[in-house]
Design an enzyme around this catalytic site. Structure first.
Site, PDB file in Angstrom:
ATOM      1  N   GLU A 155     -11.890  -3.307   4.198  1.00 32.38           N
ATOM      2  CA  GLU A 155     -12.373  -3.090   5.572  1.00 32.38           C
ATOM      3  C   GLU A 155     -13.759  -2.463   5.573  1.00 32.38           C
ATOM      4  O   GLU A 155     -14.074  -1.609   6.396  1.00 32.38           O
ATOM      5  CB  GLU A 155     -11.378  -2.236   6.369  1.00 32.38           C
ATOM      6  CG  GLU A 155     -10.105  -2.992   6.668  1.00 32.38           C
ATOM      7  CD  GLU A 155      -9.156  -2.299   7.635  1.00 32.38           C
ATOM      8  OE1 GLU A 155      -9.344  -1.119   7.916  1.00 32.38           O
ATOM      9  OE2 GLU A 155      -8.216  -2.977   8.083  1.00 32.38           O
ATOM     10  N   CYS A 210      -6.573   1.296   3.035  1.00 28.68           N
ATOM     11  CA  CYS A 210      -7.458   2.450   3.141  1.00 28.68           C
ATOM     12  C   CYS A 210      -7.384   3.354   1.918  1.00 28.68           C
ATOM     13  O   CYS A 210      -8.335   4.086   1.645  1.00 28.68           O
ATOM     14  CB  CYS A 210      -7.136   3.239   4.399  1.00 28.68           C
ATOM     15  SG  CYS A 210      -7.468   2.311   5.905  1.00 28.68           S
ATOM     16  N   GLU A 217       0.856  -1.195   0.000  1.00 28.66           N
ATOM     17  CA  GLU A 217       0.000   0.000   0.000  1.00 28.66           C
ATOM     18  C   GLU A 217       0.889   1.240   0.000  1.00 28.66           C
ATOM     19  O   GLU A 217       1.969   1.246   0.595  1.00 28.66           O
ATOM     20  CB  GLU A 217      -0.899   0.023   1.241  1.00 28.66           C
ATOM     21  CG  GLU A 217      -1.755   1.291   1.297  1.00 28.66           C
ATOM     22  CD  GLU A 217      -2.851   1.255   2.351  1.00 28.66           C
ATOM     23  OE1 GLU A 217      -2.712   0.515   3.329  1.00 28.66           O
ATOM     24  OE2 GLU A 217      -3.848   1.995   2.172  1.00 28.66           O
TER      25      GLU A 217
HETATM   26  O1  AHR Z   1      -2.059  -1.596   6.669  1.00 23.37           O
HETATM   27  C1  AHR Z   1      -2.435  -0.319   7.074  1.00 23.37           C
HETATM   28  C2  AHR Z   1      -3.938  -0.119   7.056  1.00 23.37           C
HETATM   29  O2  AHR Z   1      -4.541  -0.921   8.000  1.00 23.37           O
HETATM   30  C3  AHR Z   1      -4.623  -0.480   5.778  1.00 23.37           C
HETATM   31  O3  AHR Z   1      -4.673   0.572   4.925  1.00 23.37           O
HETATM   32  C4  AHR Z   1      -6.019  -0.806   6.216  1.00 23.37           C
HETATM   33  O4  AHR Z   1      -6.613  -1.756   5.395  1.00 23.37           O
HETATM   34  C5  AHR Z   1      -5.871  -1.185   7.657  1.00 23.37           C
HETATM   35  O5  AHR Z   1      -6.691  -0.458   8.476  1.00 23.37           O
END
Ligand code: AHR
Length: 826
Positions: free
Chosen positions: A390, A268, A43
């Site tokens: 999520e 996220c 990410e």
């Molecule tokens: O890994 C960090 C964050 O943790 C990710 O963006 C999210 O999916 C989770 O809340």
């Protein structure tokens, strides 16, 4: 002789557990291990892409970093979204993040310009206006990269930029690699002078020195006005020589994990904090000059240079299955969600279908053609898509259903992953995320043992010990190892798993604990990184029936102190008294301040006759009283001041990792419950009821503990009453299996204890001698971490292993993971 006699003795013994013996029956296969354990999750967080894996050296190359995200306003030091969520401005508060003027005594002005956009994706450019030159005869701007640019002697760097000039500029355009203050030049070149329209210029710069705080300067050598946009500098060496490529050292760190899959791009960032800030793959492919980039909810604007195509390419290059995550029509539910109306979901459905077509479509398809134009005529063979990140609740179920139906109809072979329990919609895998303490992972190693096998297969797509473990220590790695052994043991239902997050720039730790940490020229793996590697390199195809002592300590709950706590909430507490059968054991007096109380996390103080916790953060606790107290009644008043939840009242507290607490207004202020913690991990099953805590109201709480029972009253009304069962701490965990192709046995032993333990290992059903290697992940202290200066402080050590017999004795160090890889009769 000795091993044979020992084996005979062992066979006579009735209870292996009581005798410290690990017995592995190599004739009894109990489980096929999923080949999709273990993968990685990328990410754009902590500058993991921009300034990290993505090799671009220029920060804010298109001068858009200060743009206010669509729909947001600037309120003080924050961007504020239409739903009221605040994102701190940080670097975006600097007018030209990453850039500094380089006047050399000249009369000049440097600023942002929006009147002459390069294209609609890049409305802002830099304007350099030189009125009169100083003694040096040149003036311009310099980019300092991501916390300094790192250049190496003898290396070449590929420069490109767009430039245009106001009529009247007749001077030259010069580019140079320089020291931080520009006093030393490491390499320079002259570019064709700018014309009246935007034009691209390219050149190669060679550095004659090494410097990790270097900069790239662009100079004019005559008065006039020149504009710059999309200024890019790539190292000559990138991973696998890909265009728009990746930093080789960081890419290798990922490749060395031998990931079965790579899930991307989030997280996220897929959800966004506004619809416009949510990742949209279509704006991340093709010419980098027309990728708009977007404000990232992790606190910076991302270029999207490491886009969908590059992610698919990276997956292919490291031999990992790509798993793309797409937005499901909901922005981040924890940041004030925006729900796309159900009758307007077409754009999200289209995005998902087109993402699959881009990855897999043939030459006659629109997006397949686009992929070929971008340099990859062959399909990427995408097999998985995740709808949402999520997300949960009825809003998610409705939107997921629409999207999953469309994907199934159009691409029946694609496996669809949901974030939540889904009834009546196509789902192949369900995602679970865990961010907890090392102790929680150790204590929850058997979490999936009793999981309902009629439900979809599980993808533990994010997990990490990220609390109470510094920035990632040995204890975290060992706790996670126990949990991962549990996932292997349950891989009939747990199909895939990945640690998260993958990367963190040392200068931008937005997330507390991450697997790989780097700066502009160095990198290290946390102890968890080495645990991940050990699991990927030593994944057996099958597991054997194994019995082993757990060596845990039984925690009885017949004594303990008291305590207070909050979770993402500010609250205050007063009139705290403890008594036993009418006799006072303790009465808190505000004049004593916090004498006799020991805080864990949080900001505890005494204010206006109450004990107040003022920090919004998780797990803020304080311990009081006497740990030798047995039966007592604790009475107090508590009031919520602000935040998401209610308050925690601690009882039978042995220390702040071993306790019971009454959680009033927990689970985002939806429920009251009792929870028990052993070594910081949740243990046992206690009660929970729907309920919420009102802000500003004083509540009366009474907890009585007597023998092994507790009884709880809230405002004089009975709330919970139950028996406190003894529970076990985390001790030793073992699993063992076979790698079919090589005929090697793999035995993993995780020791979470503070002491070494010596165990006899008995491989039943095969004959010695046994030969192979033993790898141990261990360090002097369980809190030991790696760092940029000591990158290999905690790392596995491999030694040859040999035993004449299939029964041998081994000492396992405190807080360690040991992996044997061995063959018999060779
Ligand atoms: O890994 C960090 C964050 O943790 C990710 O963006 C999210 O999916 C989770 O809340």
């Amino acid at each position: 002789m000795f091993p044979i006699i020992l084996f005979a003795l062992l066979s006579e013994m009735q209870s292996p557990e009581s005798q410290h013996i690990i017995t592995i029956d190599t004739t009894k296969v109990i489980r096929e291990v999923s080949p999709r354990l273990w993968g990685v999750f990328f990410e754009e967080i902590n500058h993991s892409g921009d300034g990290g894996l993505y090799a671009e050296m220029v920060r804010n190359r298109s001068f858009e970093d200060n743009r206010v995200p669509e729909g947001c306003i600037i309120q003080g030091d924050n961007f504020e979204s239409p739903t009221g969520w605040k994102l701190p401005l940080r670097d975006q508060a600097t007018p030209m993040t990453g850039w500094v003027p380089a006047p050399w005594g000249s009369d000049m002005v440097v600023g942002l310009e929006e009147r002459f956009p390069l294209n609609s994706a890049s409305p802002t450019c830099a304007r350099v206006a030189v009125n009169a030159l100083g003694d040096k005869g040149c003036a311009g701007v310099a980019n300092v990269g991501f916390w300094g640019m790192s250049v190496s002697a003898g290396q070449r760097y590929e420069l490109s930029l767009f430039t245009r000039a106001e009529s009247g500029y007749t001077g030259r355009l010069l580019a140079a690699l320089e020291s931080e203050d520009g006093s030393k030049t490491y390499g320079s070149t002259e570019l064709p002078g700018p014309g009246a329209a935007w034009e691209k210029r390219s050149a190669t710069l060679a550095s004659n020195a090494s410097d990790h705080s270097a900069r790239l300067a662009l100079y004019l050598d005559a008065p006039g006005i020149v504009y710059f946009d999309m200024v890019s500098l790539f190292p000559g060496q990138v991973y696998k020589d890909r265009a728009n490529g990746l930093r080789p050292d960081l890419a290798e760190m990922v490749a060395n994990l031998k990931p079965a899959f790579i899930r991307f791009p989030g997280g996220c960032i897929v959800e966004g904090f506004t619809p416009e800030s949510a990742w949209n793959w279509k704006e991340t492919v093709g010419d980098t000059a027309v990728r708009p980039g977007r404000q990232n909810l992790w606190g910076y604007r991302a270029s999207d240079g490491f886009g969908y195509h590059e992610m698919l390419q990276f997956a292919e290059d490291i031999g990992a299955e790509p798993i793309v995550v797409v937005n499901c029509g909901i922005t981040c539910q924890g940041r004030g969600p925006v729900f796309q109306p159900l009758d307007k979901m077409e754009v999200f459905v289209r995005n998902a279908l087109d993402a699959i077509e881009y990855a897999n479509g043939g030459p006659k398809t629109k997006w397949g053609t686009e992929r070929a134009n971008n340099g990859h005529p062959e399909p990427f063979n995408l097999k998985y898509i995740t709808i949402g990140n999520e997300n949960s609740g009825p809003e998610y179920v409705a939107r997921y259903g629409i999207m999953a139906e469309a994907v199934r109809r159009t691409f029946p072979d694609i496996r669809i992953i949901s974030n939540d329990r889904m009834e009546g919609a196509p789902v192949d895998l369900e995602e679970h995320h865990y961010y907890m303490t090392p102790g929680w992972f150790a204590a929850n190693a058997n979490k999936y043992d009793r999981y309902d096998r009629t439900r979809p297969r599980v993808f533990v797509s994010e997990f990490a010990a990220n609390q109470a473990c510094g920035v990632g220590n040995l204890e975290a790695a060992v706790g996670e190892s126990m949990f991962m052994m549990g996932l292997e043991n349950n891989s009939d239902i747990v199909d895939m798993a990945a640690y998260a997050p993958l990367f963190c720039h040392h200068n931008n730790r937005e997330w507390p604990v991450n697997l790989i940490v780097f700066d502009n020229h160095r990198v290290y793996g946390t102890p968890s990184y080495y645990a991940q590697r050990l699991f990927a390199e030593n994944r057996p195809d099958v597991l054997f029936e194994t019995s082993a002592p757990t060596l845990c300590e039984e925690k009885a709950w017949n004594t303990g102190a008291i305590g207070l706590g909050t979770w993402n909430t500010c609250a205050e507490f007063k009139d705290v008294e403890v008594s036993r059968q009418g006799e006072s054991l303790y009465a808190w007096n505000p004049d004593q301040q916090l004498e006799g109380w020991s805080p864990g996390g949080g900001d505890w103080k005494v204010r206006e006759g109450a004990i107040r916790q003022e920090r919004i953060g998780t797990n803020c606790t304080i311990q009081g009283g006497d740990i030798s107290w047995k039966d007592y009644t604790l009475r107090l008043k508590a009031r919520k001041i602000s935040g998401d939840e209610g308050f925690l009242i601690l009882f039978r507290v042995k220390d702040l990792k071993n306790l019971f607490w009454l959680n009033l207004g927990g689970w985002n202020n939806t429920a009251h419950g009792v929870e028990c913690f052993v070594d910081d991990g949740r243990a046992g099953a206690y009660e929970r009821k729907a309920g919420a805590i009102e802000t500003g109201r004083w509540y009366d709480i009474e907890i009585t503990v007597e023998g092994n029972r507790y009884c709880i009253l809230l405002d004089g009304v009975p709330l919970f009453e139950q028996t406190m069962e003894p529970v076990e701490s985390s001790g030793v965990m073992v699993n063992a299996g076979l790698i079919r192709a090589t005929g090697e046995y793999v035995v993993k032993v995780a020791n979470y204890l503070d002491e070494p333990c010596t165990l006899d290992v008995c491989l039943r059903g095969c004959e010695g001698p046994v030969r192979g290697v033993m790898t141990v992940l261990h360090s002097a202290a369980r809190t030991d971490e790696n760092s940029l200066d000591a990158p290999l402080k905690v790392m596995p050590k491999t030694t040859p292993f040999h035993s004449e017999s299939t029964v041998f004795t081994q000492e396992f160090p405190p807080c360690s993971l040991t992996v044997f890889r061995m063959k018999t009769a060779v």
